[in-house]
Scaffold this motif. Structure first.
Motif, short mmCIF file in Angstrom:
data_model
loop_
_atom_site.label_atom_id
_atom_site.label_comp_id
_atom_site.label_asym_id
_atom_site.label_seq_id
_atom_site.Cartn_x
_atom_site.Cartn_y
_atom_site.Cartn_z
N THR A 1 0.86 -1.19 0.00
CA THR A 1 0.00 0.00 0.00
C THR A 1 0.90 1.24 0.00
OG1 THR A 1 -1.61 -1.22 1.28
CG2 THR A 1 -1.92 1.15 1.18
N GLU A 2 1.94 1.19 0.80
CA GLU A 2 2.89 2.31 0.85
C GLU A 2 3.54 2.49 -0.53
OE1 GLU A 2 5.16 2.66 4.39
OE2 GLU A 2 6.94 3.39 3.36
N MET A 3 3.91 1.36 -1.12
CA MET A 3 4.54 1.41 -2.44
C MET A 3 3.61 2.07 -3.46
SD MET A 3 5.22 -1.73 -4.94
CE MET A 3 3.54 -1.77 -5.46
N ALA A 4 2.31 1.72 -3.37
CA ALA A 4 1.36 2.25 -4.35
C ALA A 4 1.23 3.78 -4.26
CB ALA A 4 0.00 1.59 -4.17
N LEU A 5 1.59 4.33 -3.11
CA LEU A 5 1.51 5.79 -2.95
C LEU A 5 2.72 6.48 -3.56
CD1 LEU A 5 0.40 5.93 0.79
CD2 LEU A 5 -1.01 6.43 -1.20
N SER A 6 3.80 5.72 -3.74
CA SER A 6 5.04 6.35 -4.22
C SER A 6 5.03 6.45 -5.75
CB SER A 6 6.25 5.58 -3.70
OG SER A 6 6.27 4.28 -4.25
N ASP A 7 6.01 7.20 -6.28
CA ASP A 7 6.05 7.40 -7.74
C ASP A 7 6.66 6.22 -8.46
OD1 ASP A 7 5.29 10.15 -7.45
OD2 ASP A 7 7.33 10.54 -6.75
N ARG A 8 7.54 5.54 -7.73
CA ARG A 8 8.36 4.55 -8.44
C ARG A 8 8.83 3.48 -7.45
NH1 ARG A 8 14.00 6.72 -10.34
NH2 ARG A 8 15.07 4.75 -10.70
N VAL A 9 9.08 2.30 -7.98
CA VAL A 9 9.47 1.18 -7.11
C VAL A 9 10.70 0.49 -7.69
CG1 VAL A 9 8.66 -0.94 -6.04
CG2 VAL A 9 7.01 0.73 -6.86
N ILE A 10 11.62 0.16 -6.79
CA ILE A 10 12.73 -0.71 -7.18
C ILE A 10 12.64 -1.96 -6.33
CG2 ILE A 10 15.23 -0.97 -6.84
CD1 ILE A 10 15.62 1.77 -8.03
N VAL A 11 12.70 -3.12 -6.98
CA VAL A 11 12.73 -4.37 -6.22
C VAL A 11 14.16 -4.89 -6.25
CG1 VAL A 11 11.84 -6.72 -6.03
CG2 VAL A 11 10.34 -4.91 -6.86
N LEU A 12 14.69 -5.15 -5.06
CA LEU A 12 16.04 -5.72 -4.95
C LEU A 12 15.93 -7.21 -4.68
CD1 LEU A 12 18.21 -3.44 -2.62
CD2 LEU A 12 18.36 -3.68 -5.09
N ASN A 13 16.80 -7.95 -5.33
CA ASN A 13 16.88 -9.38 -5.03
C ASN A 13 18.35 -9.77 -5.13
OD1 ASN A 13 16.54 -12.12 -4.79
ND2 ASN A 13 14.67 -12.15 -6.03
N ASP A 14 18.89 -10.35 -4.07
CA ASP A 14 20.31 -10.72 -4.09
C ASP A 14 21.21 -9.56 -4.46
OD1 ASP A 14 20.88 -13.16 -3.19
OD2 ASP A 14 20.66 -14.20 -5.11
N GLY A 15 20.84 -8.37 -3.98
CA GLY A 15 21.68 -7.20 -4.23
C GLY A 15 21.58 -6.61 -5.61
N LYS A 16 20.65 -7.15 -6.43
CA LYS A 16 20.50 -6.62 -7.80
C LYS A 16 19.09 -6.08 -7.99
CE LYS A 16 23.39 -10.29 -9.69
NZ LYS A 16 23.21 -11.31 -8.65
N ILE A 17 18.95 -5.15 -8.95
CA ILE A 17 17.61 -4.62 -9.24
C ILE A 17 16.89 -5.58 -10.18
CG2 ILE A 17 16.35 -2.75 -10.41
CD1 ILE A 17 18.43 -0.80 -9.39
#
Ligand code: ATP
Length: 277
Positions: free
Chosen positions: A200-216
């Protein structure tokens, strides 16, 4: 205007077999709100420590407000970043809310009068001026985090980092913090990075980065991430209830046409379509 650039950033804790941050590249515009998501151990805290200069990258660059972060300028660049942490109770030193916010400036060669003036201004920005004389310990979770945000704002940072700052709050407290962020961005062009597991917090923001194992593994809008079932699953992310409900209804072809802004309006739409059957 670009306020933050992360270029080919790498960091490897000596005792670990692989890097915790690996070839990271992204940039952030002034006034943007970025959410960084990722499961436990994906590298979120390591990235925050690198941005704040607590850790120095093995290679790559962090450029904040036009300055490359290095050992030599850590202290001046650090002032450009303010961090609010998860547990509001660990952040207070003052006996009153006003003292607490003012103390943040103690080492900044500011007169006492100016210190309290700036503390009052910061409390107004987070709608907490009426609580200036209260004891921080007696506030609600959302109020405590708003005071913690004020404590950071007095130092005039360019970027505010919320490191899981809403994760210990109840729904009302979360709403209070999100409203505060919205207002700060609208009125003061503050750049925000929130580290969060909350979609829900993410949906309020302009943009999202998902990290996995230190990579985007994802960099884009929340709406686009909501459509990526596998990515959400792989990263242990759960859609907010309403989004999941709409998705399930659409998949079962029982989603009525029409616009809605919240659960109440969606319920009205569904009711209307069933009653016309
Ligand atoms: N001080 C440390 N020493 C050694 N390894 C560490 C240290 N801190 C983190 N790591 C390792 O680095 C990787 C990234 O951890 P990090 O804490 O940055 O992830 P995170 O996404 O913040 O996780 P969480 O959501 O649990 O806070 C993990 O494999 C972790 O075990």
């Amino acid at each position: 205007m670009t306020i933050l650039q992360v270029k080919n950033l790498n960091y490897h804790y000596s005792q670990m077999t692989k890097a915790s941050i690996s070839k990271l590249n992204f940039s952030l515009n002034s006034g943007e709100w970025l959410t960084i998501l990722g499961k436990n151990g994906s590298g979120k805290s390591t990235l925050v420590h690198l941005l704040d200069g607590l850790l120095l990258a093995d290679s790559g660059q962090i450029i904040i407000d036009g300055q490359i972060l290095s050992k030599e300028n850590i202290w001046s660049i650090r002032k450009k970043i303010g961090i609010v942490f998860q547990n509001p109770d660990n952040q207070f030193v003052g006996e009153t809310v006003l003292d607490d916010v003012a103390f943040g400036m103690e080492n900044n060669a500011v007169t006492r009068k100016l210190m309290f003036q700036r503390a009052n201004d910061a409390l107004q920005k987070v709608n907490m001026a009426a609580f200036a004389d209260r004891q921080p310990a007696r506030l609600s979770g959302g109020q405590k985090q708003r005071v913690a945000i004020a404590g950071v704002l007095v130092l005039n940072p360019k970027i505010l980092i919320l490191d899981e700052a809403t994760s210990m709050l109840d729904p009302i407290g979360r709403q209070e913090v999100w409203q505060t962020i919205k207002k700060l961005r609208e009125n003061h062009q503050l750049t925000v990075i929130s580290i969060s597991h909350d979609l829900t917090e993410m949906a309020l923001s302009d943009r999202v980065i998902v990290l996995n194992d230190g990579k985007i593994t994802f960099d884009g809008k929340a709406k686009a991430l909501f459509l990526k079932d596998k990515l959400l699953n792989d990263n242990g992310l759960k859609l907010p209830f309403l989004s999941q409900l709409v998705k399930d209804l659409r998949q079962n072809k029982i989603m009525p046409s029409g616009n809605f802004k919240n659960g109440k309006e969606l319920a009205a739409l569904i009711w209307k379509s069933f009653s016309s059957m």
